[in-house]
Design a protein around this motif. Structure first.
Motif, PDB file in Angstrom:
ATOM      1  N   MET A   1      67.515  49.629  28.360  1.00 36.59           N
ATOM      2  CA  MET A   1      68.255  50.329  29.377  1.00 36.59           C
ATOM      3  C   MET A   1      68.097  49.565  30.689  1.00 36.59           C
ATOM      4  N   ALA A   2      69.190  49.290  31.334  1.00 40.15           N
ATOM      5  CA  ALA A   2      69.171  48.513  32.575  1.00 40.15           C
ATOM      6  C   ALA A   2      68.903  49.429  33.771  1.00 40.15           C
ATOM      7  N   PRO A   3      68.271  48.893  34.809  1.00 38.73           N
ATOM      8  CA  PRO A   3      68.052  49.701  36.012  1.00 38.73           C
ATOM      9  C   PRO A   3      69.379  50.068  36.678  1.00 38.73           C
ATOM     10  N   THR A   4      69.356  51.158  37.404  1.00 40.74           N
ATOM     11  CA  THR A   4      70.546  51.610  38.114  1.00 40.74           C
ATOM     12  C   THR A   4      70.881  50.621  39.223  1.00 40.74           C
ATOM     13  N   ARG A   5      72.122  50.252  39.308  1.00 49.34           N
ATOM     14  CA  ARG A   5      72.547  49.313  40.345  1.00 49.34           C
ATOM     15  C   ARG A   5      72.879  50.060  41.625  1.00 49.34           C
ATOM     16  N   ILE A   6      72.391  49.526  42.717  1.00 49.79           N
ATOM     17  CA  ILE A   6      72.673  50.118  44.018  1.00 49.79           C
ATOM     18  C   ILE A   6      74.176  50.041  44.315  1.00 49.79           C
ATOM     19  N   SER A   7      74.802  48.953  43.896  1.00 47.88           N
ATOM     20  CA  SER A   7      76.238  48.795  44.158  1.00 47.88           C
ATOM     21  C   SER A   7      77.059  49.881  43.468  1.00 47.88           C
ATOM     22  N   THR A   8      76.649  50.295  42.282  1.00 44.90           N
ATOM     23  CA  THR A   8      77.340  51.378  41.590  1.00 44.90           C
ATOM     24  C   THR A   8      77.226  52.675  42.376  1.00 44.90           C
ATOM     25  N   LEU A   9      76.047  52.934  42.909  1.00 40.58           N
ATOM     26  CA  LEU A   9      75.848  54.153  43.684  1.00 40.58           C
ATOM     27  C   LEU A   9      76.638  54.125  44.987  1.00 40.58           C
ATOM     28  N   VAL A  10      76.709  52.961  45.629  1.00 39.15           N
ATOM     29  CA  VAL A  10      77.453  52.842  46.889  1.00 39.15           C
ATOM     30  C   VAL A  10      78.948  53.049  46.648  1.00 39.15           C
ATOM     31  N   VAL A  11      79.479  52.426  45.610  1.00 39.30           N
ATOM     32  CA  VAL A  11      80.904  52.587  45.300  1.00 39.30           C
ATOM     33  C   VAL A  11      81.211  54.042  44.943  1.00 39.30           C
ATOM     34  N   THR A  12      80.325  54.678  44.190  1.00 42.25           N
ATOM     35  CA  THR A  12      80.513  56.086  43.843  1.00 42.25           C
ATOM     36  C   THR A  12      80.515  56.963  45.089  1.00 42.25           C
ATOM     37  N   ALA A  13      79.581  56.709  45.992  1.00 39.60           N
ATOM     38  CA  ALA A  13      79.500  57.501  47.233  1.00 39.60           C
ATOM     39  C   ALA A  13      80.736  57.282  48.097  1.00 39.60           C
ATOM     40  N   LEU A  14      81.202  56.055  48.193  1.00 36.90           N
ATOM     41  CA  LEU A  14      82.401  55.783  49.000  1.00 36.90           C
ATOM     42  C   LEU A  14      83.642  56.447  48.415  1.00 36.90           C
TER      43      LEU A  14
ATOM     44  N   LEU B   1      71.600  64.594  54.165  1.00 38.47           N
ATOM     45  CA  LEU B   1      70.208  64.127  54.129  1.00 38.47           C
ATOM     46  C   LEU B   1      69.522  64.490  52.816  1.00 38.47           C
ATOM     47  N   ALA B   2      69.770  65.684  52.302  1.00 43.15           N
ATOM     48  CA  ALA B   2      69.166  66.099  51.037  1.00 43.15           C
ATOM     49  C   ALA B   2      69.683  65.265  49.871  1.00 43.15           C
ATOM     50  N   SER B   3      70.949  64.933  49.875  1.00 43.06           N
ATOM     51  CA  SER B   3      71.486  64.130  48.777  1.00 43.06           C
ATOM     52  C   SER B   3      71.004  62.678  48.856  1.00 43.06           C
ATOM     53  N   ILE B   4      70.831  62.157  50.063  1.00 39.45           N
ATOM     54  CA  ILE B   4      70.240  60.819  50.206  1.00 39.45           C
ATOM     55  C   ILE B   4      68.796  60.830  49.705  1.00 39.45           C
ATOM     56  N   ALA B   5      68.067  61.902  50.019  1.00 39.05           N
ATOM     57  CA  ALA B   5      66.692  62.027  49.533  1.00 39.05           C
ATOM     58  C   ALA B   5      66.652  62.100  48.009  1.00 39.05           C
ATOM     59  N   LEU B   6      67.619  62.764  47.401  1.00 39.22           N
ATOM     60  CA  LEU B   6      67.675  62.838  45.948  1.00 39.22           C
ATOM     61  C   LEU B   6      67.913  61.459  45.339  1.00 39.22           C
ATOM     62  N   VAL B   7      68.813  60.697  45.921  1.00 38.78           N
ATOM     63  CA  VAL B   7      69.060  59.342  45.409  1.00 38.78           C
ATOM     64  C   VAL B   7      67.796  58.502  45.528  1.00 38.78           C
ATOM     65  N   ALA B   8      67.127  58.572  46.666  1.00 43.92           N
ATOM     66  CA  ALA B   8      65.909  57.785  46.869  1.00 43.92           C
ATOM     67  C   ALA B   8      64.816  58.202  45.888  1.00 43.92           C
ATOM     68  N   ALA B   9      64.628  59.500  45.689  1.00 45.17           N
ATOM     69  CA  ALA B   9      63.600  59.973  44.757  1.00 45.17           C
ATOM     70  C   ALA B   9      63.933  59.583  43.326  1.00 45.17           C
ATOM     71  N   ALA B  10      65.206  59.633  42.972  1.00 44.83           N
ATOM     72  CA  ALA B  10      65.610  59.262  41.615  1.00 44.83           C
ATOM     73  C   ALA B  10      65.385  57.774  41.359  1.00 44.83           C
ATOM     74  N   LEU B  11      65.721  56.942  42.336  1.00 43.50           N
ATOM     75  CA  LEU B  11      65.480  55.505  42.171  1.00 43.50           C
ATOM     76  C   LEU B  11      63.990  55.199  42.115  1.00 43.50           C
ATOM     77  N   TRP B  12      63.193  55.924  42.879  1.00 40.03           N
ATOM     78  CA  TRP B  12      61.749  55.727  42.859  1.00 40.03           C
ATOM     79  C   TRP B  12      61.176  56.164  41.511  1.00 40.03           C
ATOM     80  N   LEU B  13      61.638  57.299  40.981  1.00 40.23           N
ATOM     81  CA  LEU B  13      61.180  57.754  39.668  1.00 40.23           C
ATOM     82  C   LEU B  13      61.547  56.746  38.594  1.00 40.23           C
ATOM     83  N   GLU B  14      62.741  56.218  38.673  1.00 37.97           N
ATOM     84  CA  GLU B  14      63.152  55.208  37.688  1.00 37.97           C
ATOM     85  C   GLU B  14      62.257  53.978  37.768  1.00 37.97           C
TER      86      GLU B  14
END
Length: 161
Positions: free
Chosen positions: A1-14, A123-136
């Motif tokens: 399983m590959a790590p989550t790409r930041i670019s995928t998350l940025v494109v999704t958020a945009l 802010l809460a959703s940014i915190a969720l993304v950060a916590a999820a990436l840290w957990l991964e």
């Protein structure tokens, strides 16, 4: 399983931000009920739980004293949870960013009243993304030191594969 790409998350958020902006600008905002706080609390709670899971899992994988050994199946479940939460957090980040951006442009009283909830949701959703990436990241298997002389399990039994 590959790590989550930041670019995928940025494109999704945009994409979610653009969709939220277009959707909210096409309706009469004054007719909508006030922006609820429950999603904000839920996102923040998930972020805290995933950050706690990251701290706990990292200690167990690194075999710190006083920690039980890690269950590999639980780590696999945490990775799936982290990948899904990162994507959901990116979607909510985009939605709240688009909504907050539109609310700060508007001068109506309804828009002014909903600004705190929109910013808190962002802010809460940014915190969720950060916590999820840290957990991964915490679920990764640590590298073995090169000077370690212990043979691997498969090396100790040459007849078995």
């Amino acid at each position: 399983m590959a790590p989550t790409r930041i670019s995928t998350l940025v494109v999704t958020a945009l994409a979610a931000a653009a969709a939220a902006w277009l959707l909210i600008s096409s309706i009469y905002y004054n007719r909508l009920p006030a922006l609820p706080w429950l999603p904000v609390v839920t996102l923040a709670g998930l972020a805290v739980l995933e950050a706690y899971a990251a701290i706990n899992t990292r200690g167990r994988i690194e075999r710190r004293p006083g920690r039980d050994p890690v269950n590999p199946l639980m780590v696999a479940r945490f990775v799936v949870l982290a990948k899904a939460s990162a994507l959901v957090g990116a979607i909510f980040t985009g939605v709240y960013a688009g909504l907050a951006g539109w609310l700060f442009v508007q001068t109506t009283q309804a828009a002014v009243d909903d600004r705190p909830a929109a910013v808190a949701g962002l802010l809460a959703s940014i915190a969720l993304v950060a916590a999820a990436l840290w957990l991964e990241r915490c679920c990764r298997v640590p590298e073995r030191p090169e000077d370690e002389n212990e043979p691997d399990d498969w090396q100790s039994r040459p007849g078995r594969r």
